[in-house]
Design a protein around this motif. Sequence first.
Motif, PDB file in Angstrom:
ATOM      1  N   LEU A   1       3.900  12.973   5.243  1.00  0.00           N
ATOM      2  CA  LEU A   1       3.920  11.619   4.710  1.00  0.00           C
ATOM      3  C   LEU A   1       3.782  10.583   5.821  1.00  0.00           C
ATOM      4  O   LEU A   1       3.128   9.548   5.631  1.00  0.00           O
ATOM      5  CB  LEU A   1       5.216  11.413   3.930  1.00  0.00           C
ATOM      6  CG  LEU A   1       5.345  10.184   3.049  1.00  0.00           C
ATOM      7  CD1 LEU A   1       4.213  10.126   2.028  1.00  0.00           C
ATOM      8  CD2 LEU A   1       6.695  10.210   2.350  1.00  0.00           C
ATOM      9  N   ILE A   2       4.356  10.849   6.976  1.00  0.00           N
ATOM     10  CA  ILE A   2       4.223   9.934   8.112  1.00  0.00           C
ATOM     11  C   ILE A   2       2.749   9.667   8.382  1.00  0.00           C
ATOM     12  O   ILE A   2       2.308   8.516   8.496  1.00  0.00           O
ATOM     13  CB  ILE A   2       4.890  10.512   9.376  1.00  0.00           C
ATOM     14  CG1 ILE A   2       6.401  10.603   9.206  1.00  0.00           C
ATOM     15  CG2 ILE A   2       4.524   9.683  10.613  1.00  0.00           C
ATOM     16  CD1 ILE A   2       7.116  11.326  10.335  1.00  0.00           C
ATOM     17  N   TYR A   3       1.979  10.740   8.470  1.00  0.00           N
ATOM     18  CA  TYR A   3       0.569  10.628   8.853  1.00  0.00           C
ATOM     19  C   TYR A   3      -0.309  10.183   7.686  1.00  0.00           C
ATOM     20  O   TYR A   3      -1.257   9.418   7.883  1.00  0.00           O
ATOM     21  CB  TYR A   3       0.090  11.957   9.431  1.00  0.00           C
ATOM     22  CG  TYR A   3       0.988  12.400  10.558  1.00  0.00           C
ATOM     23  CD1 TYR A   3       1.063  11.664  11.730  1.00  0.00           C
ATOM     24  CD2 TYR A   3       1.803  13.521  10.431  1.00  0.00           C
ATOM     25  CE1 TYR A   3       1.913  12.034  12.749  1.00  0.00           C
ATOM     26  CE2 TYR A   3       2.654  13.902  11.454  1.00  0.00           C
ATOM     27  CZ  TYR A   3       2.705  13.155  12.604  1.00  0.00           C
ATOM     28  OH  TYR A   3       3.550  13.516  13.609  1.00  0.00           O
TER      29      TYR A   3
ATOM     30  N   ILE B   1       0.831  -1.217   0.000  1.00  0.00           N
ATOM     31  CA  ILE B   1       0.000   0.000   0.000  1.00  0.00           C
ATOM     32  C   ILE B   1       0.860   1.260   0.000  1.00  0.00           C
ATOM     33  O   ILE B   1       0.585   2.225  -0.701  1.00  0.00           O
ATOM     34  CB  ILE B   1      -0.938   0.000   1.227  1.00  0.00           C
ATOM     35  CG1 ILE B   1      -1.878  -1.208   1.167  1.00  0.00           C
ATOM     36  CG2 ILE B   1      -1.722   1.302   1.340  1.00  0.00           C
ATOM     37  CD1 ILE B   1      -2.621  -1.470   2.459  1.00  0.00           C
ATOM     38  N   ILE B   2       1.919   1.238   0.787  1.00  0.00           N
ATOM     39  CA  ILE B   2       2.767   2.422   1.008  1.00  0.00           C
ATOM     40  C   ILE B   2       4.064   2.288   0.210  1.00  0.00           C
ATOM     41  O   ILE B   2       4.852   1.380   0.432  1.00  0.00           O
ATOM     42  CB  ILE B   2       3.080   2.589   2.510  1.00  0.00           C
ATOM     43  CG1 ILE B   2       1.792   2.645   3.334  1.00  0.00           C
ATOM     44  CG2 ILE B   2       3.961   3.800   2.744  1.00  0.00           C
ATOM     45  CD1 ILE B   2       0.822   3.740   2.944  1.00  0.00           C
ATOM     46  N   THR B   3       4.276   3.228  -0.702  1.00  0.00           N
ATOM     47  CA  THR B   3       5.480   3.179  -1.539  1.00  0.00           C
ATOM     48  C   THR B   3       6.591   4.107  -1.045  1.00  0.00           C
ATOM     49  O   THR B   3       7.738   3.972  -1.468  1.00  0.00           O
ATOM     50  CB  THR B   3       5.136   3.552  -2.991  1.00  0.00           C
ATOM     51  OG1 THR B   3       4.553   4.857  -3.012  1.00  0.00           O
ATOM     52  CG2 THR B   3       4.164   2.548  -3.591  1.00  0.00           C
ATOM     53  N   ALA B   4       6.248   5.048  -0.168  1.00  0.00           N
ATOM     54  CA  ALA B   4       7.248   5.997   0.351  1.00  0.00           C
ATOM     55  C   ALA B   4       7.108   6.085   1.871  1.00  0.00           C
ATOM     56  O   ALA B   4       6.549   7.038   2.400  1.00  0.00           O
ATOM     57  CB  ALA B   4       7.059   7.364  -0.291  1.00  0.00           C
ATOM     58  N   PRO B   5       7.626   5.091   2.590  1.00  0.00           N
ATOM     59  CA  PRO B   5       7.496   5.116   4.052  1.00  0.00           C
ATOM     60  C   PRO B   5       8.318   6.249   4.674  1.00  0.00           C
ATOM     61  O   PRO B   5       9.309   6.693   4.093  1.00  0.00           O
ATOM     62  CB  PRO B   5       8.029   3.753   4.487  1.00  0.00           C
ATOM     63  CG  PRO B   5       8.832   3.248   3.350  1.00  0.00           C
ATOM     64  CD  PRO B   5       8.330   3.920   2.110  1.00  0.00           C
ATOM     65  N   MET B   6       7.871   6.723   5.831  1.00  0.00           N
ATOM     66  CA  MET B   6       8.591   7.776   6.554  1.00  0.00           C
ATOM     67  C   MET B   6       8.282   7.621   8.041  1.00  0.00           C
ATOM     68  O   MET B   6       7.209   7.153   8.421  1.00  0.00           O
ATOM     69  CB  MET B   6       8.170   9.157   6.054  1.00  0.00           C
ATOM     70  CG  MET B   6       8.995  10.307   6.620  1.00  0.00           C
ATOM     71  SD  MET B   6      10.803  10.135   6.493  1.00  0.00           S
ATOM     72  CE  MET B   6      11.059  10.015   4.746  1.00  0.00           C
ATOM     73  N   ASP B   7       9.224   8.033   8.883  1.00  0.00           N
ATOM     74  CA  ASP B   7       9.093   7.928  10.342  1.00  0.00           C
ATOM     75  C   ASP B   7       9.963   8.991  11.001  1.00  0.00           C
ATOM     76  O   ASP B   7      10.783   9.625  10.339  1.00  0.00           O
ATOM     77  CB  ASP B   7       9.506   6.523  10.798  1.00  0.00           C
ATOM     78  CG  ASP B   7      10.943   6.231  10.427  1.00  0.00           C
ATOM     79  OD1 ASP B   7      11.835   6.518  11.248  1.00  0.00           O
ATOM     80  OD2 ASP B   7      11.192   5.772   9.289  1.00  0.00           O
ATOM     81  N   PHE B   8       9.795   9.167  12.316  1.00  0.00           N
ATOM     82  CA  PHE B   8      10.544  10.203  13.044  1.00  0.00           C
ATOM     83  C   PHE B   8      12.050   9.939  13.042  1.00  0.00           C
ATOM     84  O   PHE B   8      12.841  10.858  12.910  1.00  0.00           O
ATOM     85  CB  PHE B   8      10.058  10.313  14.489  1.00  0.00           C
ATOM     86  CG  PHE B   8       8.717  10.956  14.639  1.00  0.00           C
ATOM     87  CD1 PHE B   8       8.388  12.120  13.972  1.00  0.00           C
ATOM     88  CD2 PHE B   8       7.758  10.395  15.469  1.00  0.00           C
ATOM     89  CE1 PHE B   8       7.155  12.718  14.118  1.00  0.00           C
ATOM     90  CE2 PHE B   8       6.520  10.985  15.625  1.00  0.00           C
ATOM     91  CZ  PHE B   8       6.219  12.142  14.950  1.00  0.00           C
TER      92      PHE B   8
END
Length: 128
Positions: free
Chosen positions: A63-65, A32-39
Amino acid sequence: MLDILKKLQRKDLLGMFANPVTEAIAPGYFDIITAPMDFRTMRENVRLGKYTLWAGFAAELQLIYLNALAYNVPGTVYHALAGKTLDYSRKMTDRARATGSSGGVGPAAKRAKMAHLASIERGAAEGA
């Protein structure tokens, strides 16, 4: 920028945005997610000076949210937290942009700007 990340992380009581998502934690996430992001990734990007403009920082922060909203079903605590925190993060970045805050732009970006200004001054001195 680091200040904004710290404030938002304090709101993430479950720690669901703290680290990169894994397939073990969220089965099918990468379908589902092609560009993951996190803190953690964003803090590293700030440290490396990747964000020289607020627009890039704000886009990856959102993008995180947005990823959490796309993956998690409406009505779950994860979906609700993502929606609420997305709105809060937009207000924080908009306020920082409006006040002209550097937001803790990484040291590499600051050094690059200082070097650029120094080269302009050298050029002006040589031309005089």
